[in-house]
Design a protein around this motif. Structure first.
Motif: not given
Length: 267
Positions: A175-178, A214-218
């Motif tokens: 679920x994380x992206x660069x 690096x992010x993981x956002x809902x």
């Protein structure tokens, strides 16, 4: 403006693990709802001998120009619910993970965790010129992501010193992206570039995407990411000694790294 990150990028000073884990909570419960947010990450060059005051003023101008909500140097315009530092299990350079939970939209359910670090630096030098600290850097990256992945909305940024040839792919959880490769897949994104940064002329050739988001956002989506601090400061130069004892007059930029500015929008 409340203090968010107090991270000394190249400091080797070490605190006790107990001190580093202290958490500061904010007493402020006033939250101004914001839909669009900007987060700035900037590695500030530690060379105090090269026009330090002018460069700091230029960085201040960049901050004023872009008006980021969270600055991964020291400051946040958003209310800070909590702040703490988590030491890595090993760092010969005193590196740690700094984490802040900010109230971006109102209420705990929409809080955003922003974390920054400066992972172990490669330091090639005598006698073997092989002190690249890749294993330490990879371990620190894994520890940081494992520590942060429990959060619903998290932005992790800073000077990762990452080199795919040495370190492999950055260890992202599901679920994380660069943010850079997601938004600018056709651009190399070198934030340390001895060719593009004229202040570094005369250094050995080095072009790396050291700084990352690096992010993981809902509850948010990434909108754009851009480099900042890519232009020389007008009418400011410094003298640099190169091989053979010669000196070159070179332009001065705010830092030896380019900064990164990430914009996200609430869903």
């Amino acid at each position: 403006m409340g203090c968010l990150f107090c991270y000394g990028g190249d400091s080797s000073a070490k605190k006790s693990a107990k001190d580093k884990r202290k958490t500061i909570t904010s007493s402020s419960d006033k939250v101004v709802p914001k839909k669009d947010l900007k987060i700035l990450s900037y590695n500030v060059w530690f060379a105090e001998s090269v026009e330090l005051r002018i460069r700091m003023r230029a960085i201040g101008d960049i901050i004023q120009l872009h008006s980021p909500d969270v600055i991964c140097l020291q400051l946040s315009k958003l209310p800070v619910k909590s702040f703490g530092c988590e030491p890595f299990s090993y760092s010969s350079m005193g590196r740690e993970l700094c984490i802040a939970e900010v109230l971006a939209r109102g209420g705990d359910t929409s809080s955003l965790v922003v974390a920054t670090t400066h992972l172990e630096s490669p330091c090639p030098g005598p006698p073997k010129w092989d002190q690249m600290y890749s294993k330490e850097r990879v371990k620190q990256a894994n520890e940081a992501v494992d520590f942060l992945k429990k959060n619903t909305n998290v932005i992790f940024c800073g000077d990762m010193n990452w080199d795919e040839k040495l370190d492999g792919e950055f260890p992202l959880a599901d679920g994380w992206i660069d943010a850079w490769t997601e938004l600018n897949p056709k651009e190399v994104g070198w934030t340390y570039d001895t060719k593009a940064n004229p202040m570094l002329f005369g250094n050995r050739k080095l072009q790396k995407r050291l700084d990352r988001f690096l992010v993981s956002l809902s509850d948010y989506k990434v909108e754009c990411i851009e480099m900042v601090g890519t232009e020389a400061i007008p009418q400011v130069t410094y003298m640099k000694e190169i091989k053979g004892g010669k000196e070159l007059e070179l332009p001065v930029l705010p830092s030896d790294h380019f900064g990164l500015l990430l914009s996200v929008t609430a869903l």
